[in-house]
Design a protein around this motif. Structure first.
Motif, PDB file in Angstrom:
ATOM      1  N   LYS A 193     -19.719   0.278  13.431  1.00 58.71           N
ATOM      2  CA  LYS A 193     -20.748   1.097  12.808  1.00 58.71           C
ATOM      3  C   LYS A 193     -20.548   1.068  11.293  1.00 58.71           C
ATOM      4  N   MET A 194     -21.571   0.650  10.558  1.00 54.31           N
ATOM      5  CA  MET A 194     -21.423   0.442   9.124  1.00 54.31           C
ATOM      6  C   MET A 194     -22.411   1.301   8.348  1.00 54.31           C
ATOM      7  N   GLU A 195     -21.991   1.697   7.156  1.00 52.99           N
ATOM      8  CA  GLU A 195     -22.816   2.561   6.312  1.00 52.99           C
ATOM      9  C   GLU A 195     -23.661   1.739   5.344  1.00 52.99           C
ATOM     10  N   VAL A 196     -24.319   0.732   5.874  1.00 50.94           N
ATOM     11  CA  VAL A 196     -25.232  -0.077   5.069  1.00 50.94           C
ATOM     12  C   VAL A 196     -26.503  -0.313   5.874  1.00 50.94           C
ATOM     13  N   ALA A 197     -27.583  -0.583   5.162  1.00 51.39           N
ATOM     14  CA  ALA A 197     -28.812  -1.025   5.813  1.00 51.39           C
ATOM     15  C   ALA A 197     -28.839  -2.548   5.785  1.00 51.39           C
ATOM     16  N   ALA A 198     -29.733  -3.134   6.568  1.00 53.06           N
ATOM     17  CA  ALA A 198     -29.772  -4.600   6.650  1.00 53.06           C
ATOM     18  C   ALA A 198     -31.204  -5.101   6.682  1.00 53.06           C
ATOM     19  N   ILE A 199     -31.431  -6.162   5.923  1.00 52.08           N
ATOM     20  CA  ILE A 199     -32.657  -6.948   6.026  1.00 52.08           C
ATOM     21  C   ILE A 199     -32.278  -8.271   6.674  1.00 52.08           C
ATOM     22  N   PHE A 200     -32.862  -8.564   7.817  1.00 49.64           N
ATOM     23  CA  PHE A 200     -32.608  -9.828   8.500  1.00 49.64           C
ATOM     24  C   PHE A 200     -33.715 -10.816   8.154  1.00 49.64           C
ATOM     25  N   GLY A 201     -33.315 -12.051   7.835  1.00 46.88           N
ATOM     26  CA  GLY A 201     -34.291 -13.075   7.486  1.00 46.88           C
ATOM     27  C   GLY A 201     -35.032 -13.634   8.674  1.00 46.88           C
ATOM     28  N   ALA A 202     -34.563 -13.298   9.887  1.00 46.40           N
ATOM     29  CA  ALA A 202     -35.207 -13.778  11.101  1.00 46.40           C
ATOM     30  C   ALA A 202     -34.790 -12.882  12.266  1.00 46.40           C
ATOM     31  N   ARG A 203     -35.626 -12.835  13.288  1.00 47.39           N
ATOM     32  CA  ARG A 203     -35.295 -12.034  14.477  1.00 47.39           C
ATOM     33  C   ARG A 203     -34.045 -12.572  15.161  1.00 47.39           C
ATOM     34  N   SER A 204     -33.854 -13.880  15.100  1.00 42.09           N
ATOM     35  CA  SER A 204     -32.675 -14.478  15.722  1.00 42.09           C
ATOM     36  C   SER A 204     -31.393 -13.986  15.062  1.00 42.09           C
ATOM     37  N   MET A 205     -31.426 -13.764  13.737  1.00 41.62           N
ATOM     38  CA  MET A 205     -30.250 -13.246  13.038  1.00 41.62           C
ATOM     39  C   MET A 205     -29.969 -11.802  13.433  1.00 41.62           C
ATOM     40  N   GLU A 239     -19.454  -0.233   0.968  1.00 45.02           N
ATOM     41  CA  GLU A 239     -19.900   0.902   1.776  1.00 45.02           C
ATOM     42  C   GLU A 239     -19.538   2.235   1.119  1.00 45.02           C
ATOM     43  N   ARG A 240     -18.433   2.264   0.367  1.00 46.06           N
ATOM     44  CA  ARG A 240     -17.915   3.523  -0.178  1.00 46.06           C
ATOM     45  C   ARG A 240     -18.302   3.742  -1.646  1.00 46.06           C
ATOM     46  N   LEU A 241     -19.224   2.962  -2.178  1.00 46.99           N
ATOM     47  CA  LEU A 241     -19.581   3.085  -3.585  1.00 46.99           C
ATOM     48  C   LEU A 241     -20.379   4.352  -3.893  1.00 46.99           C
ATOM     49  N   GLY A 242     -20.937   4.976  -2.863  1.00 47.34           N
ATOM     50  CA  GLY A 242     -21.762   6.150  -3.097  1.00 47.34           C
ATOM     51  C   GLY A 242     -23.170   5.808  -3.539  1.00 47.34           C
ATOM     52  N   VAL A 243     -23.569   4.542  -3.372  1.00 50.84           N
ATOM     53  CA  VAL A 243     -24.896   4.046  -3.727  1.00 50.84           C
ATOM     54  C   VAL A 243     -25.498   3.421  -2.468  1.00 50.84           C
ATOM     55  N   PRO A 244     -26.783   3.652  -2.188  1.00 47.24           N
ATOM     56  CA  PRO A 244     -27.394   2.984  -1.033  1.00 47.24           C
ATOM     57  C   PRO A 244     -27.179   1.473  -1.103  1.00 47.24           C
ATOM     58  N   ALA A 245     -26.663   0.910  -0.035  1.00 47.97           N
ATOM     59  CA  ALA A 245     -26.371  -0.530   0.001  1.00 47.97           C
ATOM     60  C   ALA A 245     -27.200  -1.189   1.100  1.00 47.97           C
ATOM     61  N   VAL A 246     -27.757  -2.348   0.766  1.00 43.69           N
ATOM     62  CA  VAL A 246     -28.559  -3.121   1.712  1.00 43.69           C
ATOM     63  C   VAL A 246     -28.007  -4.537   1.737  1.00 43.69           C
ATOM     64  N   CYS A 247     -27.772  -5.072   2.930  1.00 43.46           N
ATOM     65  CA  CYS A 247     -27.300  -6.450   3.087  1.00 43.46           C
ATOM     66  C   CYS A 247     -28.465  -7.350   3.454  1.00 43.46           C
ATOM     67  N   MET A 248     -28.566  -8.481   2.789  1.00 44.56           N
ATOM     68  CA  MET A 248     -29.546  -9.504   3.144  1.00 44.56           C
ATOM     69  C   MET A 248     -28.866 -10.489   4.074  1.00 44.56           C
ATOM     70  N   LEU A 249     -29.273 -10.502   5.339  1.00 38.36           N
ATOM     71  CA  LEU A 249     -28.581 -11.296   6.354  1.00 38.36           C
ATOM     72  C   LEU A 249     -29.502 -12.397   6.872  1.00 38.36           C
ATOM     73  N   THR A 250     -29.498 -13.486   6.146  1.00 38.40           N
ATOM     74  CA  THR A 250     -30.210 -14.666   6.606  1.00 38.40           C
ATOM     75  C   THR A 250     -29.211 -15.753   6.988  1.00 38.40           C
ATOM     76  N   ASP A 251     -27.988 -15.306   7.301  1.00 37.39           N
ATOM     77  CA  ASP A 251     -26.902 -16.165   7.751  1.00 37.39           C
ATOM     78  C   ASP A 251     -25.922 -15.272   8.503  1.00 37.39           C
ATOM     79  N   ASN A 252     -24.834 -15.839   8.999  1.00 31.74           N
ATOM     80  CA  ASN A 252     -23.900 -15.081   9.830  1.00 31.74           C
ATOM     81  C   ASN A 252     -22.661 -14.611   9.065  1.00 31.74           C
TER      82      ASN A 252
END
Length: 406
Positions: free
Chosen positions: A167-179, A118-131
Motif C-alpha cells: 500500500k503506497m501513499e502515491v497516486a498513479a497514472i498508467f499509460g495503458a490498461r495492461s500496465m 512518499e514522505r515529502l508531504g507533497v501530493p505525489a503522482v507516478c507516471m507508470l508506462t513501464d514496469n
C-alpha cells in the motif's frame, strides 16, 4: 500549478520513448502556464536548454557504465549515493514548494528513494508506462513474470497475483490498461489511479498525403522494423518469420526483404541477430540501419510496404502510433498496450508473441490482399489521430489538479 518532474533521464540524455514523453509533457505544461521544474540525473553528461522550465541534473543513478548494467560498487557506496539523492530532492522541494511531485521513470534509483518521495508531504503522482515501480517494489514477482510470460512457457498468459500487498501513499497514472493490470497483479496498491493513454504529436504526420497501399511495387515486399534492438522488442521473431517466408518462396510467390532500423547499443543481442541472419541464409535480404530522427519516420514508413512490431513486451508504443498515423499497414504482437492501439483486421493485424510461424502467415496474408491493406491503412490513420499529445496533456493536467484538492 507548481510541478516538479522527477525522472532518471531527460533529453538530450535518453534511451527511449519514456524520456521523450516526459520532456514533451513537461514542456506542454510549461506552455500552458504552469511553473515547471525538472530533477533528473547527471547520467549521459549532456546539457540542453529547455524552453519554459529549469532542469537540474542533481541525481546519480545506481547502475554500471551503462544503464543496462547493474550497480556493482557495494552496499556502502549504494547507500551514500541514495542518501545524497534524497538530500538533493528534499532541498529542492523545500525551496520550490511544488503543488505536485510528478515521478516518471525512476529506474536506477533505490526503493528507499521512492519511499522518501512518499514522505515529502507533497501530493505525489507516478507516471507508470513501464514496469519500473513493480520491479522496484516486487522484484520476485517481476522476475517470475518475465521468465514465464515474456521469455518462457506462458507468453501472454494470465497473471498469477502476488501474495504480498504494497500500500503506497502515491497516486498513479498508467499509460495503458495492461500496465495497470500488471501493477495490480504485482500487489501494488495506490492512493488513487487512472489510465491515460500516451500521446504523440501527429500534426505534421497527419497533414502529409497518405501513400496508397492497395498496390505493391516491383521486387520484394519491403518489411520494416524500427525500434531499439533489444530482446524485448522481438526483432529475432521478425528475422525468423522472414526465414519461413524465404523457404516458401518460389516462382509463383512474392519474395520479401527486411529493413531493421534502430539503436544497436546492446552488442550481445546484435551479435545474436547477425548470427541468426547468417544461419538462415538471409544476408542479402536483411539490412541494418541506424536510428532515424522522428521527423524522418514518415519517409521511412513510406519507403516500405509493411511494418512489423514483434515485441515480446510492450507497455504502450509511441512508434507504433506514429507508424499507423502514416498509414503503413502494421502487424503487431498481441502483448501489452499493442492490443489497446491496434484492432485486429481493422487497423492492423495481431499475431501471437514470439511465434514466427504466425507472423509469417500474417505477413503473407496481408501481402496478398491489396484491398485489406488499403482499408487498414485508412482506418489506422483515423485511429492514431485519437492518441494526441494535446489530449494526453489535458487529461494529465486535470488529474494532477484533482490531487491537489484531495
Amino acid at each position: 500549478m507548481k510541478l516538479l518532474f522527477i525522472s532518471n533521464l531527460f533529453p538530450p540524455n535518453q534511451i527511449g520513448g519514456y524520456e521523450v514523453l516526459c520532456a514533451r509533457v513537461a514542456g506542454a505544461m510549461a506552455q500552458r502556464g504552469h511553473e515547471v521544474r525538472v530533477l533528473t540525473s547527471c547520467y549521459g553528461g549532456r546539457i540542453s536548454d529547455h524552453e519554459g522550465m529549469r532542469v537540474a541534473q542533481g541525481l546519480r543513478l545506481l547502475c554500471g557504465d551503462t544503464i543496462y548494467q547493474s550497480f556493482a560498487k557495494g552496499e556502502l557506496r549504494r547507500q551514500v549515493i541514495s542518501d545524497d539523492n534524497a538530500i538533493v530532492t528534499r532541498e529542492l522541494v523545500e525551496r520550490l514548494r511544488p503543488d505536485v511531485v510528478f515521478a516518471w521513470n525512476l529506474y536506477g534509483l533505490h526503493k528507499d528513494y521512492f519511499h522518501m518521495i512518499e514522505r515529502l508531504g507533497v501530493p505525489a503522482v507516478c507516471m507508470l508506462t513501464d514496469n519500473w515501480l513493480a520491479e522496484m517494489m516486487a522484484p520476485a514477482f517481476i522476475g517470475t513474470y518475465f521468465e514465464r510470460h515474456i521469455y518462457g512457457d506462458r507468453p501472454g498468459g494470465g497473471l498469477v497475483p502476488a501474495e504480498t500487498i504494497h500500500k503506497m501513499e502515491v497516486a498513479a497514472i498508467f499509460g495503458a490498461r495492461s500496465m495497470q493490470a500488471l501493477h495490480e497483479a504485482a500487489g501494488l496498491g495506490f492512493r488513487d489511479a487512472t489510465v491515460i493513454h500516451n500521446g504523440v504529436d501527429l500534426t505534421d504526420v497527419l497533414a502529409r498525403t497518405r501513400k496508397p497501399r492497395r498496390e505493391l511495387g516491383e521486387g520484394p515486399v519491403r518489411l520494416l522494423f524500427a525500434g531499439r534492438l533489444v530482446r524485448l522488442k522481438g526483432v529475432h521473431t521478425a528475422i525468423e518469420a522472414l526465414g519461413e517466408l524465404d523457404r516458401r518462396s518460389g516462382a509463383d510467390r512474392r519474395s520479401f526483404s527486411l529493413t531493421i532500423v534502430g539503436d544497436d547499443t546492446d552488442a550481445v543481442y546484435l551479435a545474436h541477430l547477425m548470427s541468426l541472419v547468417a544461419r538462415l541464409g538471409l544476408a542479402e535480404k536483411v539490412t541494418f540501419l541506424p536510428p532515424v530522427a522522428e521527423a524522418d519516420l514518415g519517409d521511412l514508413f513510406d519507403r516500405h510496404d509493411l511494418y512489423l512490431f514483434p515485441s515480446l513486451y510492450e507497455p504502450f508504443s509511441l512508434t507504433l502510433i506514429h507508424a499507423m498515423a502514416t498509414g503503413i499497414p502494421t502487424i503487431a504482437s498481441a502483448v501489452g498496450g499493442n492490443v489497446e492501439i491496434v484492432e485486429d483486421r481493422r487497423t492492423g493485424l495481431i499475431f501471437a508473441p514470439g511465434n514466427a510461424t504466425d507472423l509469417a502467415a500474417m505477413i503473407a496474408f496481408l501481402a496478398e490482399d491489396g484491398e485489406l491493406r488499403e482499408r487498414i491503412s485508412q482506418a489506422a490513420r483515423d485511429a492514431a489521430a485519437q492518441f494526441t499529445t494535446t489530449r494526453m496533456v489535458e487529461q494529465m493536467e486535470a488529474y494532477l489538479a484533482r490531487q491537489i484538492m484531495r
